[in-house]
Motif scaffolding. Structure first.
Motif, PDB file in Angstrom:
ATOM      1  N   PRO A 336       0.960  -1.384  -0.052  1.00  0.00           N
ATOM      2  CA  PRO A 336       0.091  -0.123   0.153  1.00  0.00           C
ATOM      3  C   PRO A 336       0.804   1.307   0.082  1.00  0.00           C
ATOM      4  CG  PRO A 336      -0.964  -1.583   1.621  1.00  0.00           C
ATOM      5  CD  PRO A 336       0.504  -2.007   1.181  1.00  0.00           C
ATOM      6  N   ARG A 337       2.031   1.455   0.739  1.00  0.00           N
ATOM      7  CA  ARG A 337       2.748   2.524   0.877  1.00  0.00           C
ATOM      8  C   ARG A 337       3.545   2.805  -0.301  1.00  0.00           C
ATOM      9  NH1 ARG A 337       4.526   3.883   6.828  1.00  0.00           N
ATOM     10  NH2 ARG A 337       2.392   3.236   7.884  1.00  0.00           N
ATOM     11  N   CYS A 338       4.236   1.713  -0.764  1.00  0.00           N
ATOM     12  CA  CYS A 338       5.017   1.929  -2.275  1.00  0.00           C
ATOM     13  C   CYS A 338       4.010   2.099  -3.469  1.00  0.00           C
ATOM     14  CB  CYS A 338       5.607   0.289  -2.491  1.00  0.00           C
ATOM     15  SG  CYS A 338       6.922   0.118  -1.234  1.00  0.00           S
ATOM     16  N   CYS A 339       2.721   1.683  -3.315  1.00  0.00           N
ATOM     17  CA  CYS A 339       1.891   2.027  -4.386  1.00  0.00           C
ATOM     18  C   CYS A 339       1.636   3.656  -4.393  1.00  0.00           C
ATOM     19  CB  CYS A 339       0.501   1.527  -4.341  1.00  0.00           C
ATOM     20  SG  CYS A 339       0.558  -0.441  -4.911  1.00  0.00           S
ATOM     21  N   VAL A 340       1.306   4.228  -3.247  1.00  0.00           N
ATOM     22  CA  VAL A 340       1.222   5.703  -2.977  1.00  0.00           C
ATOM     23  C   VAL A 340       2.527   6.279  -3.396  1.00  0.00           C
ATOM     24  CG1 VAL A 340       0.968   7.588  -1.417  1.00  0.00           C
ATOM     25  CG2 VAL A 340      -0.534   5.690  -1.132  1.00  0.00           C
ATOM     26  N   LEU A 382      -5.699   8.412  -4.260  1.00  0.00           N
ATOM     27  CA  LEU A 382      -4.790   8.088  -3.424  1.00  0.00           C
ATOM     28  C   LEU A 382      -5.042   7.276  -2.044  1.00  0.00           C
ATOM     29  CD1 LEU A 382      -2.074  10.731  -2.979  1.00  0.00           C
ATOM     30  CD2 LEU A 382      -2.017   8.529  -4.196  1.00  0.00           C
ATOM     31  N   SER A 383      -6.243   7.652  -1.471  1.00  0.00           N
ATOM     32  CA  SER A 383      -6.870   6.951  -0.399  1.00  0.00           C
ATOM     33  C   SER A 383      -7.152   5.454  -0.801  1.00  0.00           C
ATOM     34  CB  SER A 383      -8.076   7.784   0.427  1.00  0.00           C
ATOM     35  OG  SER A 383      -7.500   9.010   0.795  1.00  0.00           O
ATOM     36  N   SER A 384      -7.927   5.400  -1.944  1.00  0.00           N
ATOM     37  CA  SER A 384      -8.377   4.223  -2.342  1.00  0.00           C
ATOM     38  C   SER A 384      -7.113   3.363  -2.613  1.00  0.00           C
ATOM     39  CB  SER A 384      -9.395   4.397  -3.639  1.00  0.00           C
ATOM     40  OG  SER A 384     -10.486   5.082  -3.321  1.00  0.00           O
ATOM     41  N   ILE A 385      -6.049   3.883  -3.240  1.00  0.00           N
ATOM     42  CA  ILE A 385      -4.831   3.096  -3.440  1.00  0.00           C
ATOM     43  C   ILE A 385      -4.394   2.464  -2.362  1.00  0.00           C
ATOM     44  CG2 ILE A 385      -2.550   3.257  -4.463  1.00  0.00           C
ATOM     45  CD1 ILE A 385      -3.576   5.179  -6.606  1.00  0.00           C
ATOM     46  N   PHE A 386      -4.060   3.500  -1.144  1.00  0.00           N
ATOM     47  CA  PHE A 386      -3.828   2.954   0.117  1.00  0.00           C
ATOM     48  C   PHE A 386      -4.503   1.660   0.943  1.00  0.00           C
ATOM     49  CE2 PHE A 386      -2.985   3.682   4.500  1.00  0.00           C
ATOM     50  CZ  PHE A 386      -1.623   3.413   4.702  1.00  0.00           C
ATOM     51  N   GLU A 387      -5.663   1.952   0.558  1.00  0.00           N
ATOM     52  CA  GLU A 387      -6.552   1.008   1.256  1.00  0.00           C
ATOM     53  C   GLU A 387      -7.009  -0.255   0.578  1.00  0.00           C
ATOM     54  OE1 GLU A 387     -10.162   3.383   1.925  1.00  0.00           O
ATOM     55  OE2 GLU A 387      -9.286   4.550   3.434  1.00  0.00           O
TER      56      GLU A 387
END
Length: 408
Positions: A336-340, A382-387
């Protein structure tokens, strides 16, 4: 009449002791030949003088002890009972000392024999001892539920001698954790004789109390501090020779690893990291920074290294410099973090190079503030990507497998 007497005379065990009623009299009061109406109305008793069958015991454990059907059936097959008198006394004792049904279930499933234990000789003295040193109520219940074997150890020969050693180092709450460890095994004479001298060795080396506390409450304490005293000194010297400072917590962690892993197992771990692209020098560098990585197994290392190298484009040496990231969950933390970060980099919103440690070591709130909420206007997803609700591919920013190095 008997039922009336039973309901009129149940006295808490400790209260009876306080007012001078002998426990032997209390047993008569709490366990009459005729069971209380509340119990007899729930359970159909088999003929006297015969062993109670499994189905009866399982029903009793469900209704009186609060065990789940599965746990009740499991326990019922481990014991043979002719009478419920002693079991009822033990149940009353557990509840008087603050055990919930959940805690009782954990204890009985782990140690079914405690149903038949002589509570006055086996269980009550230990409860009273722990109460006397400040471990009571929910703390006592949690310690026993985590390690029911405590109730089968000798109070005089095992529990008290170890407490006499650890009380000089540990505060009460840490003592709870010490006794509550499921891996706590100090029943041998050798363990008892080595324990104190090994702690003295640590103090002579200048190891602070905080590091000694770590070793006492860690899951591998039974191996680390039970060692033969000479072997323990050799391992401590070996750790110092590897560049560890006894005044730092990493010394205690490294000693824990060296004491646990035999030479063959150590070499297996070295080979695992070599296969991930690390040199021997990088492995030792990583060990000095994060000793507990040597406890990680292949399935916890290889997928993470593959992600960092093949997806993020990092070099193996980049990970070796920040080895603590291998302690993190790949699915729940790393990806999740690396995707953000990748989304921000490819959108040109961040220019600065970031270390893996700065991205993966900060807490969730700090990461959200610094990388997600700050750029919400520019990338609302970004929130959806992180989650994990949206992939980078859906934004046209998917990972590639070129292995091309990208500095974070």
């Amino acid at each position: 009449m008997f039922r009336f007497c039973y309901q009129s005379l149940p006295l808490p065990i400790q209260s009876c002791r306080n007012i001078g009623i002998p426990v032997t009299h209390l047993i008569f009061l709490q366990i009459p030949l005729i069971f209380p109406k509340s119990l007899s109305s729930k359970i159909d008793f088999p003929p006297k003088g015969t062993y109670l069958d499994c189905s009866f015991i399982a029903s009793y454990l469900r209704k009186s002890w609060g065990l789940s059907p599965e746990n009740a059936l499991f326990v019922s097959k481990k014991i043979k009972i002719k009478s419920l008198g002693r079991s009822e006394a033990n149940l009353s004792l557990f509840r008087e000392y603050g055990f919930t049904d959940t805690k009782i279930s954990r204890v009985v499933k782990s140690r079914p024999s405690l149903l038949l234990a002589d509570f006055e000789k086996t269980i009550l003295p230990k409860f009273e001892f722990f109460n006397s040193i400040g471990i009571s109520g929910s703390d006592l219940a949690e310690a026993i539920a985590r390690n029911p074997m405590l109730l089968e150890l000798s109070l005089e020969n095992t529990i008290v001698p170890f407490y006499d050693v650890v009380k000089r180092v540990l505060p009460v709450q840490k003592v709870v954790k010490f006794f509550g460890h499921a891996t706590w095994r100090f029943s041998s004479k050798e363990a008892r004789s080595n324990f104190g001298p090994n702690i003295s060795t640590l103090k002579e080396l200048g190891v602070p109390n905080s590091s000694i506390v770590y070793l006492l409450v860690s899951s591998h304490v039974s191996i680390t501090l039970q060692q033969d005293t000479e072997e323990f000194k050799e391992n401590a010297a070996k750790v110092i020779g590897m560049g560890f400072n006894p005044s730092l917590l990493t010394f205690g962690k490294a000693l824990q690893v060296i004491s646990t892993l035999k030479n063959s197992k150590w070499e297996e771990k070295m080979e695992l990291y070599r296969e991930c692209g690390w040199t021997d020098d990088e492995i030792l560098l990583a060990f000095r920074k994060c000793p507990l990585n040597m406890f990680l197994v292949e399935k916890n290392v290889v997928p993470k290294m593959s992600f960092f190298v093949n997806k993020m484009g990092l070099q193996p040496s980049d990970v070796a410099r920040t080895p603590d990231v291998l302690q993190r969950s790949l699915e729940n933390w790393i990806i999740p973090r690396c995707c953000v970060i990748r989304a921000l980099l490819l959108k040109g919103l961040i220019k600065k190079e970031f270390s893996l440690s700065s991205i993966l070591s900060c807490n969730k709130e700090k990461f959200l503030d610094k990388f997600v909420l700050k750029y919400h206007q520019e990338i609302p997803q970004l929130s959806s990507i992180f989650e994990g609700k949206m992939s980078l591919e859906e934004l046209g920013l998917g990972f590639d497998d070129t292995g091309r190095k990208k500095q974070l």
